[in-house]
Design a protein around this motif. Structure first.
Motif, PDB file in Angstrom:
ATOM      1  N   VAL A   1      25.743   1.919  23.439  1.00  0.00           N
ATOM      2  CA  VAL A   1      27.300   1.940  23.107  1.00  0.00           C
ATOM      3  C   VAL A   1      27.889   2.965  23.307  1.00  0.00           C
ATOM      4  O   VAL A   1      29.080   3.125  23.699  1.00  0.00           O
ATOM      5  N   SER A   2      27.319   4.368  22.678  1.00  0.00           N
ATOM      6  CA  SER A   2      28.076   5.488  22.732  1.00  0.00           C
ATOM      7  C   SER A   2      28.309   5.989  24.107  1.00  0.00           C
ATOM      8  O   SER A   2      29.241   6.631  24.529  1.00  0.00           O
TER       9      SER A   2
ATOM     10  N   TRP B   1      28.423   4.015  26.610  1.00  0.00           N
ATOM     11  CA  TRP B   1      29.516   3.122  27.316  1.00  0.00           C
ATOM     12  C   TRP B   1      30.725   3.354  26.963  1.00  0.00           C
ATOM     13  O   TRP B   1      31.688   3.525  27.775  1.00  0.00           O
ATOM     14  N   LYS B   2      31.098   3.972  25.590  1.00  0.00           N
ATOM     15  CA  LYS B   2      32.303   4.596  25.517  1.00  0.00           C
ATOM     16  C   LYS B   2      32.756   5.791  25.973  1.00  0.00           C
ATOM     17  O   LYS B   2      34.096   6.160  25.740  1.00  0.00           O
ATOM     18  N   GLY B   3      31.848   6.391  26.235  1.00  0.00           N
ATOM     19  CA  GLY B   3      32.023   7.843  26.985  1.00  0.00           C
ATOM     20  C   GLY B   3      32.256   8.970  25.784  1.00  0.00           C
ATOM     21  O   GLY B   3      32.714   9.748  26.012  1.00  0.00           O
ATOM     22  N   LEU B   4      31.558   8.527  24.730  1.00  0.00           N
ATOM     23  CA  LEU B   4      31.761   9.521  23.371  1.00  0.00           C
ATOM     24  C   LEU B   4      30.778  10.997  23.721  1.00  0.00           C
ATOM     25  O   LEU B   4      29.842  10.771  24.219  1.00  0.00           O
ATOM     26  N   GLU B   5      31.374  12.031  23.337  1.00  0.00           N
ATOM     27  CA  GLU B   5      30.697  13.148  23.298  1.00  0.00           C
ATOM     28  C   GLU B   5      30.653  14.078  21.987  1.00  0.00           C
ATOM     29  O   GLU B   5      31.335  13.905  21.128  1.00  0.00           O
TER      30      GLU B   5
ATOM     31  N   LYS C   1      36.098  -2.261  10.737  1.00  0.00           N
ATOM     32  CA  LYS C   1      36.273  -1.773  12.029  1.00  0.00           C
ATOM     33  C   LYS C   1      35.871  -0.204  12.328  1.00  0.00           C
ATOM     34  O   LYS C   1      35.315   0.435  13.086  1.00  0.00           O
TER      35      LYS C   1
ATOM     36  N   TYR D   1      28.568   4.383  15.966  1.00  0.00           N
ATOM     37  CA  TYR D   1      28.100   4.643  17.119  1.00  0.00           C
ATOM     38  C   TYR D   1      28.514   6.185  17.626  1.00  0.00           C
ATOM     39  O   TYR D   1      28.724   6.467  18.810  1.00  0.00           O
ATOM     40  N   ALA D   2      29.512   6.758  16.688  1.00  0.00           N
ATOM     41  CA  ALA D   2      29.771   7.811  16.930  1.00  0.00           C
ATOM     42  C   ALA D   2      28.611   9.076  17.562  1.00  0.00           C
ATOM     43  O   ALA D   2      27.691   8.939  16.721  1.00  0.00           O
TER      44      ALA D   2
ATOM     45  N   LYS E   1      26.926  14.091  25.788  1.00  0.00           N
ATOM     46  CA  LYS E   1      26.851  12.598  25.659  1.00  0.00           C
ATOM     47  C   LYS E   1      25.408  12.370  24.995  1.00  0.00           C
ATOM     48  O   LYS E   1      24.470  12.228  25.754  1.00  0.00           O
TER      49      LYS E   1
ATOM     50  N   SER F   1      33.018   1.696  14.281  1.00  0.00           N
ATOM     51  CA  SER F   1      33.173   2.731  15.061  1.00  0.00           C
ATOM     52  C   SER F   1      32.386   3.966  14.857  1.00  0.00           C
ATOM     53  O   SER F   1      31.818   4.790  15.691  1.00  0.00           O
TER      54      SER F   1
END
Length: 575
Positions: free
Chosen positions: A136-137, A139-143, A5, A12-13, A63, A9
């Motif tokens: 995916v990034s 969708w996950k709202g990662l910045e 996992k 798509y960081a 983003k 993770s």
């Protein structure tokens, strides 16, 4: 499981997506710095400036996944560029590449794609995961981390400064941004492709009032038949007529009235440019006039000839179609009666150039006093083994179709079989025309040649932005009937004296046919007709991607090309 996992993770960081996107976007620049022979400063410019700009673009929003999707056009062009580098080994996506997408047909495209599988797989494995991870990034709202953004922007600023300095000195040495800096040159080529597509679409309007002011000068009561046969992908190197060791032309050498020109070069290695020049008065030196002039067929029509255009290729809404459909009668044999192009091919039916012979018989059976027949063959187009009936398979084995250097012996056998089939086809056309006992002439040449893994460059196919000698040196053959030589005996001597001189096929075909048919028009230039005693060879030029006539030595100047031209006795001032 926890370790797995963590790996997922991290994939798509935001920073992972950033570095992968930067690699994907920069990969063509890095490749081009090795494949295209540019000075060191130009190479540095082509790497530092774009990569620095990519960094700024990818840090435009925190983003980064969203930014990647905004940059999708650049990513698509990057993938396209890698595929073309695999195919040709050099050069950016040319204008003609975009136009080829519009003028090719599904059958040709699938034959080519089948042999681009390794590059397509590579693109899928690298480019598709980036888009998935970016989605995916998002969708996950990662910045992206702000400190990371500041660090890479500092690197970007430094790269832009150094790259700009390199560009300044490169421009003074001939570096042209719109031509040499990727991806700016690709976007410029897209612009040109759009402009040409628009001009082509409006051809009917821009050429509506054009006239050759043509008139006949030969005896009106004399029956005349003139035939232009346009070959496809036939290179002179594989014709026995041109010194090839294999007997690929058993019938033409024993044909009376044949004149073989051994120093003929095409001005374009693309069908959609070369064929229109062959069937019109335009050449590389005035190519843009094509948008306002009509073709050779119209000149013959104005002079009172009945005209017919027959093709073993599919219509593609290009100038080939426009000029062909100027004829009184025209037929694309691959197009079904309901107009569904390629349906028969999709059902597995193969069309051979020999299928045109019954149509030629019908035309000649009409016994018209003045007749022009233009024939567009499929000749030697890849896949070679599909261009001739199995019964005409002479050189074997010929069943390999994969574009691999290891398959060259089989590919060459199949290609040589296409030349032998062309020899048979031309001999059959000549026999039929001679049987009419008319004042007749036939001219045969090919639009361009072909690469078949011939030397250390490992080039294959044609239409490369930088042509090779194998793509340029093409057959150019004139035949006169017995009746023609009896009425104009001096013509044979003129052709004989000119056949050893250099010929630019796209320049000479129009003027030679007009001259042989005795058609008067202000567009005729006797210095360009190989059948005229005033024929005067012009320096070889090549129509480049931007429709500029470039001296040939600036285009095809590799050591292999220079050696080829010297062996063929073709005057060439390369390195």
């Amino acid at each position: 499981m926890r370790h797995f996992k963590h790996i997922v993770s991290r994939s798509y960081a935001p920073q992972t997506v950033f570095w992968l996107a930067l690699f994907v976007l920069s990969f063509p620049n890095i490749c081009l710095s090795f494949t295209d022979h540019l000075p060191l400063l130009s190479r540095l410019t082509n790497v530092l400036l774009p990569i620095s700009a990519y960094i700024l673009a990818l840090t435009g929003m925190r983003k980064v996944g969203r930014t990647v999707w905004f940059l999708f056009p650049l990513i698509f062009l990057s993938a396209f560029q890698i595929v073309l580098l695999y195919l040709y080994g050099h050069s950016v996506i040319a204008v003609d590449m975009f136009l080829n997408l519009l003028t090719t047909n599904a059958g040709e495209a699938m034959e080519l794609l089948d042999n681009l599988l390794p590059s397509v797989v590579f693109v899928v494995l690298i480019y598709v995961p980036l888009l998935v991870l970016a989605a995916v990034s998002v969708w996950k709202g990662l910045e992206l981390d702000r400190r990371f953004m500041h660090r890479v922007r500092f690197v970007s600023a430094f790269g832009l400064i150094v790259g700009t300095v390199c560009m300044f000195f490169s421009v003074n040495r001939g570096f042209v941004v719109r031509n040499d800096l990727y991806p700016i040159n690709v976007f410029y080529n897209v612009k040109l492709a759009i402009e040409r597509t628009y001009a082509t679409a409006h051809y009917a309007e821009t050429s509506r009032n054009f006239t050759f002011k043509a008139h006949p000068t030969h005896e009106r009561s004399e029956r005349e038949v003139y035939v232009l046969v346009i070959g496809e992908t036939a290179r002179a190197a594989d014709f026995r007529l041109y010194g090839y060791q294999r007997n690929t032309t058993p019938r033409l050498p024993v044909t009376k009235g044949l004149f073989v020109f051994n120093k003929a070069l095409t001005q374009s290695n693309t069908t959609h440019k070369s064929v229109p020049m062959l069937i019109s008065a335009v050449s590389a030196e005035d190519y843009d006039n094509i948008y306002k002039q009509k073709g050779l067929i119209t000149a013959f029509k104005e002079a009172g000839f009945h005209t017919v255009f027959l093709s073993n290729q599919l219509p593609n809404h290009s100038f080939i179609d426009f000029f062909g459909e100027e004829a009184d009668e025209w037929k694309f044999i691959k197009e079904t009666p309901n107009g569904r192009s390629g349906q028969a091919e999709a059902e597995g039916k193969e069309f051979y150039d020999g299928d045109l012979l019954p149509l030629i018989d019908k035309v000649l059976a009409k016994k018209r006093r003045k007749q022009l027949i233009v024939i567009h063959t499929y000749g030697s187009h890849f896949e070679y083994l599909k261009r001739y009936p199995k019964a005409m398979s002479y050189f074997r084995p010929d069943d390999a179709s994969e574009a691999e250097a290891a398959n060259r012996p089989s590919l060459l056998n199949a290609y040589d079989n296409t030349i032998r089939y062309t020899d048979w086809f031309l001999a059959e056309v000549v026999r039929r025309v001679e049987h009419t006992r008319s004042m007749s002439a036939l001219l045969y040449t090919s639009d361009h040649g072909e690469n078949i893994f011939d030397d250390r460059r490992r080039l294959f196919l044609h239409a490369s932005p930088i042509p090779s000698a194998f793509e340029l040196h093409v057959p150019f053959i004139v035949w006169l009937s017995s009746r023609y030589m009896a009425i104009q005996p001096a013509r044979s001597g003129i052709l004989q004296s000119n056949k050893g001189k250099p010929v630019a096929t796209n320049l000479s075909v129009f003027h030679t046919l007009i001259d042989l048919a005795g058609i008067g028009t202000p567009y005729f230039n006797r210095h360009n007709s190989v059948s005229d005693m005033a024929y005067r060879p012009r320096p070889y030029v090549y129509l480049n991607d931007h429709n500029e006539a470039i001296p040939l030595e600036r285009m095809a100047n590799s050591a292999e090309d220079v050696l080829y031209f010297r062996r063929a006795g073709i005057p060439f001032h390369g390195r």
